[in-house]
Design an enzyme around this catalytic site. Structure first.
Site, mmCIF file in Angstrom:
data_model
loop_
_atom_site.group_PDB
_atom_site.id
_atom_site.type_symbol
_atom_site.label_atom_id
_atom_site.label_comp_id
_atom_site.label_asym_id
_atom_site.label_seq_id
_atom_site.Cartn_x
_atom_site.Cartn_y
_atom_site.Cartn_z
ATOM 1 N N GLU A 227 0.866 -1.184 0.000
ATOM 2 C CA GLU A 227 0.000 0.000 0.000
ATOM 3 C C GLU A 227 0.894 1.223 0.000
ATOM 4 O O GLU A 227 2.069 1.136 0.342
ATOM 5 C CB GLU A 227 -0.863 0.050 1.275
ATOM 6 C CG GLU A 227 -1.860 -1.075 1.408
ATOM 7 C CD GLU A 227 -2.408 -1.123 2.830
ATOM 8 O OE1 GLU A 227 -2.901 -0.085 3.306
ATOM 9 O OE2 GLU A 227 -2.314 -2.182 3.470
ATOM 10 N N LYS A 229 2.420 4.518 1.508
ATOM 11 C CA LYS A 229 2.633 5.044 2.856
ATOM 12 C C LYS A 229 2.227 6.508 2.820
ATOM 13 O O LYS A 229 2.886 7.335 2.197
ATOM 14 C CB LYS A 229 4.109 4.902 3.255
ATOM 15 C CG LYS A 229 4.373 5.281 4.690
ATOM 16 C CD LYS A 229 5.803 5.008 5.100
ATOM 17 C CE LYS A 229 6.036 5.249 6.577
ATOM 18 N NZ LYS A 229 5.268 6.325 7.179
ATOM 19 N N ARG A 234 -1.040 8.620 11.817
ATOM 20 C CA ARG A 234 -1.611 7.305 12.113
ATOM 21 C C ARG A 234 -2.643 7.457 13.221
ATOM 22 O O ARG A 234 -2.343 8.007 14.273
ATOM 23 C CB ARG A 234 -0.480 6.383 12.585
ATOM 24 C CG ARG A 234 -0.907 4.984 12.999
ATOM 25 C CD ARG A 234 -0.882 4.058 11.822
ATOM 26 N NE ARG A 234 -1.222 2.694 12.176
ATOM 27 C CZ ARG A 234 -0.345 1.731 12.428
ATOM 28 N NH1 ARG A 234 0.958 2.000 12.434
ATOM 29 N NH2 ARG A 234 -0.742 0.494 12.688
ATOM 30 N N ARG A 254 -1.377 7.227 17.647
ATOM 31 C CA ARG A 254 -0.759 5.894 17.683
ATOM 32 C C ARG A 254 -0.144 5.594 19.040
ATOM 33 O O ARG A 254 0.193 4.456 19.342
ATOM 34 C CB ARG A 254 0.292 5.741 16.578
ATOM 35 C CG ARG A 254 1.452 6.676 16.702
ATOM 36 C CD ARG A 254 2.493 6.320 15.679
ATOM 37 N NE ARG A 254 3.700 5.881 16.340
ATOM 38 C CZ ARG A 254 4.838 5.621 15.724
ATOM 39 N NH1 ARG A 254 4.901 5.693 14.415
ATOM 40 N NH2 ARG A 254 5.901 5.264 16.387
ATOM 41 N N GLU A 281 -5.053 6.291 8.372
ATOM 42 C CA GLU A 281 -4.256 7.511 8.312
ATOM 43 C C GLU A 281 -5.188 8.713 8.244
ATOM 44 O O GLU A 281 -6.093 8.755 7.412
ATOM 45 C CB GLU A 281 -3.363 7.469 7.057
ATOM 46 C CG GLU A 281 -2.236 8.454 7.077
ATOM 47 C CD GLU A 281 -0.998 7.917 7.805
ATOM 48 O OE1 GLU A 281 -1.030 6.740 8.261
ATOM 49 O OE2 GLU A 281 -0.015 8.662 7.926
#
Lengths: 547, 347
Positions: A227, A229, A234, A254, A281
């Site tokens: 995928e 980035k 996050r 995160r 994200e």
């Protein structure tokens, strides 16, 4: 309170993370419940006292000291709590309370005391404490500790007391309340792990290791999915149902920090889901285009979130994993199965402000290398500017908290490089306090008077200890001027030290003289060989700016 | 009791510093003069090159150590309490409690007693004679810490902080920045009082002055100069050095040093942080606010002159008390030696 005050005092001056940790361990080991739990709460920002405001502290001191002396003192010290702590006229021994209050007493009393009784109560405590104690008390009640200890550091330190994975502490954290008796009992091995009845708990995220190109030889392309980035934040979006039937939705960072209050628009969009935990994200998406990180940054860390801000910076979550669905923990399932559940969920709900992180199709590592080099061509289209590399996930990888080696890899885009000239150096802190270790560097710019260097950034890592010693020596031998801890060094076309700077991106900046700001700059190489006149020019950097 | 005219006739402010015309002498002059009375040995008060110097024997000894035996044309030692006649005035020296040999100077004229405090403190100091209150009409005081935020904490508490840190971080060297003359030896003596019985290590720059203290009968226990090769092996030990040495290349070879600084300025957090200090120790050789005020009151004076430091607050306070007060705004006298250069054979 005195022990807590001594801890805060010491932490405030200690620059090293490791040494802060040791101070915390010593405190947690040698302090009784419930004091240490309230200390933990104070350091993790879990204590709020509604009525204790700076104005209250001002009125306390105004009754006790000549206004001229107060003004002179405050002007000199510069910090209200500290000024008051130092100025406070302690009663003579005969009239002083014979014991200093416990931290727990202070916290519990503050919660119970009505606003009208607060002034008198705080004055009594200030009478009973010494300068450091008074400073700590005032910092505590106004909620401005500023001792350089993050909630994360406090929690990881606590975990280390019992050799517990810090992620586990994060997972139980949101279900627990000060003074955390159950938490301390667990890390000390006296009781089992506390059971969280939080309907929307945080689950510690799975992280990836950075991939070195050489490692490809050991990996099979067919075992992995890829995928993009995304260059956002996050987050974990959680919705759940409380015992009372109420729908609870939260957005966590995160590290487990609850960020819901900063993103009410995202929380509203999350209402569409029942009982799910989505890993994804957080991005700003305008007119269907993902914006670079610098745009998202303008929405972060705002005290108030206005309607205009929400409208100008529309948020979006690009989802890449599903950890729980309708109360079922999906983490033991392989990635491809979790992904299928995620896709099915989105097909059913069709949520606004959420979409799926696209899968990059590739057959060989060479194909993926090409996609990483040019995401726009490989399917990302106009979103390519917000991509900072690719993520590789083993198709069979179960979701493991922490950073296990093997299942997930991040393969970042190659950094940008620029050859810049060292202009200023500043002494570091702690272990580096005798070294010039923070380096400001510049590139050439044409002016009417000829070329001049314009500063474009500052870097304080990327070098070995040996290189640091060499840089330090060079700075000391080429000093032109000293400004406190800063030295200006020789930097002209004929003589100067060239540093190869690696960085992740470049933003426009009105705050910097050069008009650009680097992301994550570090020293990639010291170019002892390169003449300063051959360093890069500002035009080389400007060419990297987008839009 | 003396009038304003009488007092300001007795002592005037000249470019070289305070000057007594009736006795034809300067006090702590900033430039060479024919006759100088020196309150104590710190370099901003005791300079070389005067014609004649009158000071305590210990101050003269310290000056000789600093500047060599020929630091003045002639030297005369005076004991505490001894009275000498100079021109039309009588002069005597009285303990100031600041550093070894430090003195206040009393000038007695026919109708007026004037005390120049020099630098002084009233907190305990095992390394020098304790401050004595000298009754006077005009008290000329320092005000280095002349703001009510400066209230020095109990000494034992500060020293315990250092000892506790050595126990908590036995793998780290503890570098204590302290002014070479006075503060360094006082910290050593206080450590001994608090039971620290390990050797105390010192920077080479303070070796001579420390030996001088020991020769004067001040017990400091086992004090050792740090040898270059020893530095990596001094984990858990206390090393006393000039403040600037903590930021010097010299400091590098110690194991993960904890940087401490013993100074009254450490009361202010921003001050400690700016200096890169990790363990501020509020240990001062100057009077704090409470002691400045108490001393003015106990002297019984009707008039206060403030030589240097934070004059405004003390002048304000004295005026509120009904005293005549004025700032002298004297330049050239330092604070607690933040920028003391490291010299004399760094090692």
């Amino acid at each position: 309170m005195n022990r807590f005050a001594a801890l805060l005092d010491r932490l405030a001056y200690e620059p090293s993370r490791n040494n802060k940790r040791r101070l915390l361990v010593d405190y947690f080991r040698t302090t009784d419940d419930p004091d240490r739990g309230y200390a933990l709460a104070a350091m993790t920002g879990s204590l709020k006292f509604a009525h204790a405001k700076p104005a209250l502290i001002r009125s306390l001191i105004a009754e006790r000291i000549d206004p001229v002396l107060f003004a002179m003192s405050y002007d000199y010290v510069g910090d209200l709590s500290e000024t008051v702590a130092l100025l406070w006229p302690a009663p003579d021994l005969a009239h002083r309370p014979n014991t200093a209050p416990q931290l727990s007493t202070i916290v519990e009393t503050l919660h119970e005391t009505p606003k009208s009784g607060l002034l008198q109560q705080i004055a009594l405590w200030l009478d009973a404490l010494d300068e450091t104690g008074r400073w700590a008390l005032l910092k505590l009640i106004t909620g401005a500790l500023r001792i350089g200890v993050s909630a994360r550091l406090a929690k990881t330190t606590l975990a280390s007391l019992g050799n517990i994975d810090p992620q586990e502490v994060e997972e139980v954290w949101h279900g627990l309340r000060p003074p955390y008796l159950d938490l301390f009992a667990w890390v000390e091995g006296r009781e089992p792990r506390p059971i969280s009845d939080d309907p929307a708990p945080f689950r510690a995220p799975m992280l990836a290791h950075a991939l070195e190109t050489a490692q490809f030889e050991t990996l099979q392309a067919g075992d992995f999915t890829a995928e993009w980035k995304w260059d956002g934040i996050r987050v974990q979006a959680v919705s759940g149902t409380g015992r009372d039937g109420a729908h609870v939705t939260r957005l966590y960072s995160r590290t487990g920090e609850d960020m819901s209050h900063s993103f009410p628009d995202m929380i509203e969009a999350l209402q569409a889901f029942d009982d799910v935990t989505i890993d994804g994200e957080l991005l700003v998406v305008r007119d269907g285009r993902v914006q670079p990180f610098s745009v998202l940054q303008q929405r972060l860390n705002r005290k108030t979130v206005s309607a205009k801000l929400i409208q100008d910076f529309p948020l979006h979550i690009r989802a890449y994993d599903l950890l729980a669905d309708q109360g079922e923990d999906l983490r033991p399932l392989p990635f491809v199965e979790r992904r299928a559940r995620l896709e099915a969920l989105f097909a059913r709900i069709k949520p606004r402000q959420f979409d799926l992180s696209p899968i990059i199709s590739f057959g060989t590592w060479d194909e993926l290398t090409q996609a990483r080099a040019d995401p726009a061509l490989a399917g990302a289209g106009p979103d390519a500017d917000a991509i900072e590399g690719v993520m590789l996930k083993r198709k069979d990888s179960i979701y493991v908290p922490g950073r296990p080696t093997g299942p997930w890899w991040k393969w970042k885009r190659d950094p940008f490089n620029v050859d810049a000239v060292l202009m200023y150096a500043q002494r570091g802190h702690g272990r580096r306090s005798s070294f010039y270790s923070d380096f400001t560097f510049g590139v050439w710019r044409a002016t009417a008077q000829g070329d001049e260097l314009v500063p474009v950034g500052k870097a304080y890592f990327g070098f070995t200890d040996e290189e640091l010693a060499q840089l330090d020596r060079w700075v000391r031998n080429h000093t032109l001027n000293r400004f406190g801890p800063v030295r200006e060094v020789t930097a002209n076309a004929g003589e100067g030290l060239v540093l190869e700077i690696a960085f992740e991106g470049l933003n426009r900046s009105a705050r910097h003289k050069s008009g650009v700001a680097m992301r994550f700059p570090r020293i990639a190489r010291i170019r002892w060989d390169k003449p300063a006149r051959d360093a890069d020019r500002i035009e080389n950097l400007e060419a990297l700016l987008r839009g | 009791m003396c009038g304003v005219m009488a007092a300001s006739d007795l002592l005037t402010l000249t470019p070289a510093g305070l000057y007594c015309p009736s006795g034809d002498f300067h006090i702590d002059p900033l430039r060479p003069v024919p006759r100088a009375l020196i309150t104590h040995g710190h370099s901003d008060h005791a300079r070389a090159g005067h014609g004649q110097v009158l000071a305590t024997a210990q101050t003269l000894g310290i000056m000789a150590l600093r500047y060599g035996p020929d630091f003045a044309g002639a030297m005369q030692a005076i004991a505490y309490g001894e009275r000498v006649k100079m021109g039309d005035v009588g002069v005597s020296f009285h303990p100031a409690g600041h550093v070894l040999g430090s003195a206040q100077i009393l000038i007695e004229a026919q109708r007026c007693r004037l005390v120049i405090s020099g630098d002084y403190k009233r907190a305990a100091d095992p390394t020098c004679a304790a401050f004595e209150v000298v009754p006077c009409d005009v008290f000329i005081t320092e005000a280095t810490f002349g703001l009510p935020v400066f209230r020095h904490p109990p000494l034992a508490q500060e020293v315990e902080k250092l000892i506790r840190s050595c126990q908590l971080f036995p793998d780290r060297a503890h570098l204590v920045g302290a002014y070479s003359l006075g503060k360094a030896q006082r910290v050593m003596a206080l450590l001994r009082q608090c039971g620290w019985d390990r050797p105390i290590y010192i920077h080479g720059a303070m070796e001579k002055i420390t030996r001088f203290y020991q020769e004067q009968g001040i017990d400091l226990g086992d004090v050792r100069k740090v040898a270059a090769a020893d530095r990596p092996n001094l984990a858990g030990e206390i090393i006393i050095c000039p403040p600037s040495a903590t930021q010097d290349i010299w400091a590098r070879k110690f194991p993960d040093p904890v940087v401490a600084f013993a100074s009254g300025w450490m009361r202010i957090r921003a001050r400690a942080r700016q200096g890169g200090v990790q363990l501020p120790l509020v240990i001062s050789d100057h009077a704090d606010w409470d002691d400045l005020c108490t001393t003015v009151e106990e002297s019984g004076c009707t008039e206060v002159w403030v030589t240097h430091g934070a004059e405004d607050a003390l002048v304000h306070w004295a005026t509120q008390k009904g005293l005549r007060a004025r700032p002298l705004h004297m330049m050239g006298y330092g604070d607690e030696g933040e920028d003391e250069p490291v010299s004399e054979g760094a090692a």
